[in-house]
Design a protein around this motif. Sequence first.
Motif, PDB file in Angstrom:
ATOM      1  N   PHE A  61       0.821  -1.208   0.000  1.00 13.34           N
ATOM      2  CA  PHE A  61       0.000   0.000   0.000  1.00 13.34           C
ATOM      3  C   PHE A  61       0.860   1.266   0.000  1.00 13.34           C
ATOM      4  O   PHE A  61       0.466   2.283  -0.573  1.00 13.34           O
ATOM      5  CB  PHE A  61      -1.020   0.000   1.155  1.00 13.34           C
ATOM      6  N   ILE A  62       2.048   1.207   0.578  1.00 16.28           N
ATOM      7  CA  ILE A  62       2.971   2.353   0.538  1.00 16.28           C
ATOM      8  C   ILE A  62       3.490   2.539  -0.887  1.00 16.28           C
ATOM      9  O   ILE A  62       3.564   3.661  -1.394  1.00 16.28           O
ATOM     10  CB  ILE A  62       4.144   2.156   1.530  1.00 16.28           C
ATOM     11  N   ILE A  63       3.830   1.448  -1.525  1.00 16.63           N
ATOM     12  CA  ILE A  63       4.286   1.507  -2.927  1.00 16.63           C
ATOM     13  C   ILE A  63       3.193   2.110  -3.802  1.00 16.63           C
ATOM     14  O   ILE A  63       3.463   2.930  -4.678  1.00 16.63           O
ATOM     15  CB  ILE A  63       4.659   0.096  -3.437  1.00 16.63           C
ATOM     16  N   ILE A  64       1.951   1.704  -3.578  1.00 18.18           N
ATOM     17  CA  ILE A  64       0.821   2.236  -4.351  1.00 18.18           C
ATOM     18  C   ILE A  64       0.670   3.735  -4.112  1.00 18.18           C
ATOM     19  O   ILE A  64       0.496   4.501  -5.075  1.00 18.18           O
ATOM     20  CB  ILE A  64      -0.476   1.479  -4.005  1.00 18.18           C
ATOM     21  N   LEU A  65       0.766   4.174  -2.881  1.00 12.66           N
ATOM     22  CA  LEU A  65       0.653   5.614  -2.582  1.00 12.66           C
ATOM     23  C   LEU A  65       1.779   6.417  -3.231  1.00 12.66           C
ATOM     24  O   LEU A  65       1.540   7.504  -3.767  1.00 12.66           O
ATOM     25  CB  LEU A  65       0.632   5.842  -1.067  1.00 12.66           C
ATOM     26  N   ILE A  66       2.975   5.880  -3.193  1.00 12.37           N
ATOM     27  CA  ILE A  66       4.101   6.553  -3.856  1.00 12.37           C
ATOM     28  C   ILE A  66       3.843   6.633  -5.356  1.00 12.37           C
ATOM     29  O   ILE A  66       4.048   7.680  -5.982  1.00 12.37           O
ATOM     30  CB  ILE A  66       5.423   5.821  -3.548  1.00 12.37           C
ATOM     31  N   SER A  67       3.365   5.543  -5.928  1.00 10.36           N
ATOM     32  CA  SER A  67       3.074   5.531  -7.373  1.00 10.36           C
ATOM     33  C   SER A  67       1.980   6.534  -7.722  1.00 10.36           C
ATOM     34  O   SER A  67       2.063   7.219  -8.743  1.00 10.36           O
ATOM     35  CB  SER A  67       2.663   4.126  -7.820  1.00 10.36           C
ATOM     36  N   TRP A  68       0.955   6.634  -6.883  1.00  5.84           N
ATOM     37  CA  TRP A  68      -0.095   7.635  -7.117  1.00  5.84           C
ATOM     38  C   TRP A  68       0.484   9.048  -7.073  1.00  5.84           C
ATOM     39  O   TRP A  68       0.095   9.907  -7.867  1.00  5.84           O
ATOM     40  CB  TRP A  68      -1.202   7.507  -6.091  1.00  5.84           C
ATOM     41  N   GLY A  69       1.374   9.277  -6.144  1.00  7.16           N
ATOM     42  CA  GLY A  69       2.008  10.594  -6.043  1.00  7.16           C
ATOM     43  C   GLY A  69       2.793  10.946  -7.298  1.00  7.16           C
ATOM     44  O   GLY A  69       2.740  12.073  -7.789  1.00  7.16           O
ATOM     45  N   ILE A  70       3.506   9.967  -7.829  1.00 10.83           N
ATOM     46  CA  ILE A  70       4.256  10.187  -9.069  1.00 10.83           C
ATOM     47  C   ILE A  70       3.297  10.381 -10.237  1.00 10.83           C
ATOM     48  O   ILE A  70       3.490  11.247 -11.091  1.00 10.83           O
ATOM     49  CB  ILE A  70       5.217   9.011  -9.338  1.00 10.83           C
ATOM     50  N   ALA A  71       2.226   9.590 -10.277  1.00 13.06           N
ATOM     51  CA  ALA A  71       1.254   9.663 -11.375  1.00 13.06           C
ATOM     52  C   ALA A  71       0.552  11.017 -11.418  1.00 13.06           C
ATOM     53  O   ALA A  71       0.138  11.467 -12.495  1.00 13.06           O
ATOM     54  CB  ALA A  71       0.236   8.536 -11.260  1.00 13.06           C
ATOM     55  N   PHE A  72       0.424  11.683 -10.282  1.00  2.64           N
ATOM     56  CA  PHE A  72      -0.177  13.022 -10.282  1.00  2.64           C
ATOM     57  C   PHE A  72       0.556  13.939 -11.249  1.00  2.64           C
ATOM     58  O   PHE A  72      -0.060  14.684 -12.015  1.00  2.64           O
ATOM     59  CB  PHE A  72      -0.154  13.625  -8.867  1.00  2.64           C
ATOM     60  N   PHE A  73       1.887  13.870 -11.234  1.00  2.00           N
ATOM     61  CA  PHE A  73       2.674  14.725 -12.121  1.00  2.00           C
ATOM     62  C   PHE A  73       2.508  14.313 -13.581  1.00  2.00           C
ATOM     63  O   PHE A  73       2.565  15.151 -14.476  1.00  2.00           O
ATOM     64  CB  PHE A  73       4.144  14.723 -11.694  1.00  2.00           C
ATOM     65  N   GLU A  74       2.267  13.027 -13.797  1.00  4.86           N
ATOM     66  CA  GLU A  74       1.984  12.567 -15.153  1.00  4.86           C
ATOM     67  C   GLU A  74       0.747  13.279 -15.695  1.00  4.86           C
ATOM     68  O   GLU A  74       0.746  13.770 -16.822  1.00  4.86           O
ATOM     69  CB  GLU A  74       1.766  11.046 -15.147  1.00  4.86           C
ATOM     70  N   TYR A  75      -0.288  13.371 -14.885  1.00  5.19           N
ATOM     71  CA  TYR A  75      -1.515  14.045 -15.311  1.00  5.19           C
ATOM     72  C   TYR A  75      -1.294  15.535 -15.532  1.00  5.19           C
ATOM     73  O   TYR A  75      -1.920  16.133 -16.410  1.00  5.19           O
ATOM     74  CB  TYR A  75      -2.631  13.821 -14.286  1.00  5.19           C
ATOM     75  N   CYS A  76      -0.412  16.137 -14.758  1.00  3.28           N
ATOM     76  CA  CYS A  76      -0.124  17.575 -14.908  1.00  3.28           C
ATOM     77  C   CYS A  76       0.490  17.893 -16.268  1.00  3.28           C
ATOM     78  O   CYS A  76       0.400  19.029 -16.734  1.00  3.28           O
ATOM     79  CB  CYS A  76       0.810  18.050 -13.787  1.00  3.28           C
ATOM     80  N   PHE A  77       1.093  16.905 -16.898  1.00  5.41           N
ATOM     81  CA  PHE A  77       1.657  17.101 -18.231  1.00  5.41           C
ATOM     82  C   PHE A  77       0.759  16.510 -19.322  1.00  5.41           C
ATOM     83  O   PHE A  77       0.657  17.055 -20.416  1.00  5.41           O
ATOM     84  CB  PHE A  77       3.052  16.470 -18.319  1.00  5.41           C
ATOM     85  N   MET A  78       0.095  15.397 -19.024  1.00  7.44           N
ATOM     86  CA  MET A  78      -0.724  14.716 -20.025  1.00  7.44           C
ATOM     87  C   MET A  78      -1.959  15.526 -20.418  1.00  7.44           C
ATOM     88  O   MET A  78      -2.270  15.645 -21.605  1.00  7.44           O
ATOM     89  CB  MET A  78      -1.167  13.340 -19.489  1.00  7.44           C
ATOM     90  N   ILE A  79      -2.664  16.043 -19.436  1.00  5.60           N
ATOM     91  CA  ILE A  79      -3.905  16.750 -19.732  1.00  5.60           C
ATOM     92  C   ILE A  79      -3.653  17.980 -20.606  1.00  5.60           C
ATOM     93  O   ILE A  79      -4.307  18.149 -21.646  1.00  5.60           O
ATOM     94  CB  ILE A  79      -4.656  17.128 -18.430  1.00  5.60           C
ATOM     95  N   PRO A  80      -2.687  18.838 -20.268  1.00  7.85           N
ATOM     96  CA  PRO A  80      -2.414  19.973 -21.170  1.00  7.85           C
ATOM     97  C   PRO A  80      -1.936  19.526 -22.552  1.00  7.85           C
ATOM     98  O   PRO A  80      -2.319  20.118 -23.564  1.00  7.85           O
ATOM     99  CB  PRO A  80      -1.320  20.765 -20.453  1.00  7.85           C
ATOM    100  N   ALA A  81      -1.133  18.469 -22.596  1.00  9.89           N
ATOM    101  CA  ALA A  81      -0.653  17.981 -23.893  1.00  9.89           C
ATOM    102  C   ALA A  81      -1.820  17.576 -24.781  1.00  9.89           C
ATOM    103  O   ALA A  81      -1.870  17.948 -25.963  1.00  9.89           O
ATOM    104  CB  ALA A  81       0.289  16.789 -23.684  1.00  9.89           C
ATOM    105  N   ASN A  82      -2.765  16.829 -24.236  1.00 10.05           N
ATOM    106  CA  ASN A  82      -3.909  16.397 -25.028  1.00 10.05           C
ATOM    107  C   ASN A  82      -4.806  17.562 -25.425  1.00 10.05           C
ATOM    108  O   ASN A  82      -5.320  17.605 -26.548  1.00 10.05           O
ATOM    109  CB  ASN A  82      -4.715  15.343 -24.259  1.00 10.05           C
ATOM    110  N   ARG A  83      -5.001  18.500 -24.523  1.00 11.57           N
ATOM    111  CA  ARG A  83      -5.860  19.647 -24.847  1.00 11.57           C
ATOM    112  C   ARG A  83      -5.239  20.511 -25.939  1.00 11.57           C
ATOM    113  O   ARG A  83      -5.939  20.960 -26.847  1.00 11.57           O
ATOM    114  CB  ARG A  83      -6.157  20.463 -23.594  1.00 11.57           C
TER     115      ARG A  83
END
Length: 117
Positions: A38-60
């Motif tokens: 569950f700690i690994i999952i939380l860390i991965s979610w934290g990293i994935a947040f930054f993925e969305y910060c770049f993906m959403i503007p790129a797609n738009r």
Amino acid sequence: MHSIVKFWPFLLLVVSNVFMTFAWYGNLKFKNASTPLFIIILISWGIAFFEYCFMIPANRIASKNFDTAQLKIIQEAITLVVFGVFSVLYLKESFKLNYLLSFFCILGAVFFAFKKF
């Protein structure tokens, strides 16, 4: 529109994919660690947040010039290139001929996605 503006979404997609690759596969370098899942999952979610910060503007941004299907195919091609580099440099895995041939098939998909028939 300046040509650099057209390439901006691709740069954002590359950065986005670097974050997502680390979020999904970065933990595999530490398979024998005793960190609870569950700690690994939380860390991965934290990293994935930054993925969305770049993906959403790129797609738009890119959706002004490309169809959604074209965007997805570009995204998958970038994902495979980023993953290939990641697996060799970070995970120290070998890169086999069948992977290279598979990547060429994906590049073929990109070609046909943009080919006018």
